[in-house]
Design a protein around this motif. Structure first.
Motif, PDB file in Angstrom:
ATOM      1  N   ILE A  10       0.834  -1.203   0.000  1.00  0.00           N
ATOM      2  CA  ILE A  10       0.000   0.000   0.000  1.00  0.00           C
ATOM      3  C   ILE A  10       0.872   1.257   0.000  1.00  0.00           C
ATOM      4  CG2 ILE A  10      -1.658   1.347   1.358  1.00  0.00           C
ATOM      5  CD1 ILE A  10      -2.863  -1.041  -0.142  1.00  0.00           C
ATOM      6  N   LEU A  18       2.088   1.849  -3.445  1.00  0.00           N
ATOM      7  CA  LEU A  18       1.019   2.399  -4.285  1.00  0.00           C
ATOM      8  C   LEU A  18       0.806   3.882  -3.988  1.00  0.00           C
ATOM      9  CD1 LEU A  18      -1.615  -0.503  -4.266  1.00  0.00           C
ATOM     10  CD2 LEU A  18      -0.383   0.366  -6.253  1.00  0.00           C
ATOM     11  N   ASP A  19       0.857   4.228  -2.695  1.00  0.00           N
ATOM     12  CA  ASP A  19       0.729   5.641  -2.312  1.00  0.00           C
ATOM     13  C   ASP A  19       1.866   6.471  -2.912  1.00  0.00           C
ATOM     14  OD1 ASP A  19      -1.622   5.495  -0.839  1.00  0.00           O
ATOM     15  OD2 ASP A  19      -0.568   4.957   1.012  1.00  0.00           O
ATOM     16  N   ILE A  47       1.151   7.011  -6.556  1.00  0.00           N
ATOM     17  CA  ILE A  47       0.088   8.001  -6.761  1.00  0.00           C
ATOM     18  C   ILE A  47       0.630   9.418  -6.576  1.00  0.00           C
ATOM     19  CG2 ILE A  47      -2.091   8.891  -5.826  1.00  0.00           C
ATOM     20  CD1 ILE A  47      -2.869   5.947  -5.258  1.00  0.00           C
ATOM     21  N   SER A  89      -7.896   5.725  -7.393  1.00  0.00           N
ATOM     22  CA  SER A  89      -7.942   4.619  -6.438  1.00  0.00           C
ATOM     23  C   SER A  89      -6.728   3.710  -6.623  1.00  0.00           C
ATOM     24  CB  SER A  89      -9.231   3.809  -6.653  1.00  0.00           C
ATOM     25  OG  SER A  89      -9.203   3.192  -7.941  1.00  0.00           O
ATOM     26  N   TYR A  90      -6.560   2.791  -5.682  1.00  0.00           N
ATOM     27  CA  TYR A  90      -5.471   1.823  -5.802  1.00  0.00           C
ATOM     28  C   TYR A  90      -5.664   0.936  -7.035  1.00  0.00           C
ATOM     29  CZ  TYR A  90      -4.093   3.070  -1.029  1.00  0.00           C
ATOM     30  OH  TYR A  90      -3.668   3.750   0.094  1.00  0.00           O
ATOM     31  N   GLU A  91      -6.927   0.640  -7.358  1.00  0.00           N
ATOM     32  CA  GLU A  91      -7.203  -0.172  -8.555  1.00  0.00           C
ATOM     33  C   GLU A  91      -6.807   0.579  -9.825  1.00  0.00           C
ATOM     34  OE1 GLU A  91      -9.279   0.250  -6.045  1.00  0.00           O
ATOM     35  OE2 GLU A  91      -9.427  -1.789  -5.233  1.00  0.00           O
ATOM     36  N   ALA A 124      -4.585   2.987 -10.010  1.00  0.00           N
ATOM     37  CA  ALA A 124      -3.124   3.037  -9.995  1.00  0.00           C
ATOM     38  C   ALA A 124      -2.538   1.713 -10.471  1.00  0.00           C
ATOM     39  CB  ALA A 124      -2.626   3.363  -8.591  1.00  0.00           C
ATOM     40  N   SER A 125      -3.171   0.607 -10.072  1.00  0.00           N
ATOM     41  CA  SER A 125      -2.704  -0.717 -10.487  1.00  0.00           C
ATOM     42  C   SER A 125      -2.802  -0.883 -11.993  1.00  0.00           C
ATOM     43  CB  SER A 125      -3.522  -1.809  -9.788  1.00  0.00           C
ATOM     44  OG  SER A 125      -3.387  -1.723  -8.388  1.00  0.00           O
ATOM     45  N   LEU A 172      -1.633  -7.292  -8.722  1.00  0.00           N
ATOM     46  CA  LEU A 172      -1.953  -6.152  -7.862  1.00  0.00           C
ATOM     47  C   LEU A 172      -3.444  -6.081  -7.568  1.00  0.00           C
ATOM     48  CD1 LEU A 172       0.165  -3.038  -8.962  1.00  0.00           C
ATOM     49  CD2 LEU A 172      -0.220  -3.861  -6.642  1.00  0.00           C
ATOM     50  N   LEU A 186      -5.497  -6.696  -3.937  1.00  0.00           N
ATOM     51  CA  LEU A 186      -6.418  -5.713  -3.351  1.00  0.00           C
ATOM     52  C   LEU A 186      -7.799  -6.336  -3.129  1.00  0.00           C
ATOM     53  CD1 LEU A 186      -5.436  -2.616  -5.543  1.00  0.00           C
ATOM     54  CD2 LEU A 186      -4.901  -2.946  -3.128  1.00  0.00           C
TER      55      LEU A 186
END
Length: 203
Positions: free
Chosen positions: A12, A15-16, A19, A93-95, A97-98, A112, A116
């Motif tokens: 996480i 990922l942050d 972003i 979102s993380y998705e 970004a993935s 990824l 999640l």
């Protein structure tokens, strides 16, 4: 359990970090866009006023159009990415970004998103055996993803190609300054004092 949480938190955090770099890239590009658009608009108005000698109503209209356009451009290309950089407002979102990361690292995207999804499923599951299986799967995938540098999916140096567009109005401005600096000086003065009547000079 602790190891799984630790590995997932590292994922996480990565990922942050991606972003943040994503919005930093938007901010750099937006600054170049803003500079180019604003300077081109300024030169268009200044040269147009110098040769057109617009009346006060037209100059006033153009002056406020220039201000409003600049305000929109600054808000759209600088303020918005800056807010998002500090997690203000709605960010990707993380998705999402993935998906972007997956476009750069082909074999990463599914792992990824699946990780999640498994984490969300683990929170919703009460069966101990299922939870244990999910935790093992998350742990395995996070270990596989840990060495991959997500941030390298964005290359900030690619923004150099936009510099050539920013140089166009700069070269135009320098050319006008050396050819006839009064075009810039007089045109700017009359646009700034848009409510003042200026006598059109004799030919």
């Amino acid at each position: 359990m602790e190891n799984m949480n630790s590995n997932y938190q590292i994922l996480i955090n990565k990922l942050d970090e991606f972003i943040r770099k994503y919005y930093k890239n938007q901010l750099i590009r937006g600054a170049l866009y803003t500079f180019t658009i604003s300077l081109l608009f300024y030169l268009t108005l200044t040269v147009g006023e110098y040769f057109g000698h617009f009346n006060t109503a037209v100059r006033t209209s153009l002056f406020y159009t220039f201000l409003l356009t600049n305000a929109y451009v600054i808000g759209r290309f600088i303020a918005l990415p800056l807010f998002h950089l500090y997690k203000l407002g709605t960010i990707i979102s993380y998705e999402q970004a993935s998906n972007i990361i997956g476009n750069h690292f082909g074999d990463v995207k599914d792992k990824l998103i699946n990780t999640l999804q498994l984490n969300s499923l683990q929170k919703e599951t009460s069966d101990p055996n299922t939870v244990q299986l999910i935790e093992a799967s998350i742990n395995q995938k996070t270990r596989e993803l840990k060495p991959i540098p997500f941030t390298s999916a964005i290359d900030l140096t690619e923004n150099k190609k936009y510099l050539k567009f920013a140089l166009v109005p700069v070269m135009m401005m320098l050319g006008l300054f050396f050819i006839n600096s009064s075009i810039l000086k007089d045109g700017t003065k009359r646009m700034m004092e848009h409510g003042t009547y200026f006598e059109k000079p004799a030919p």
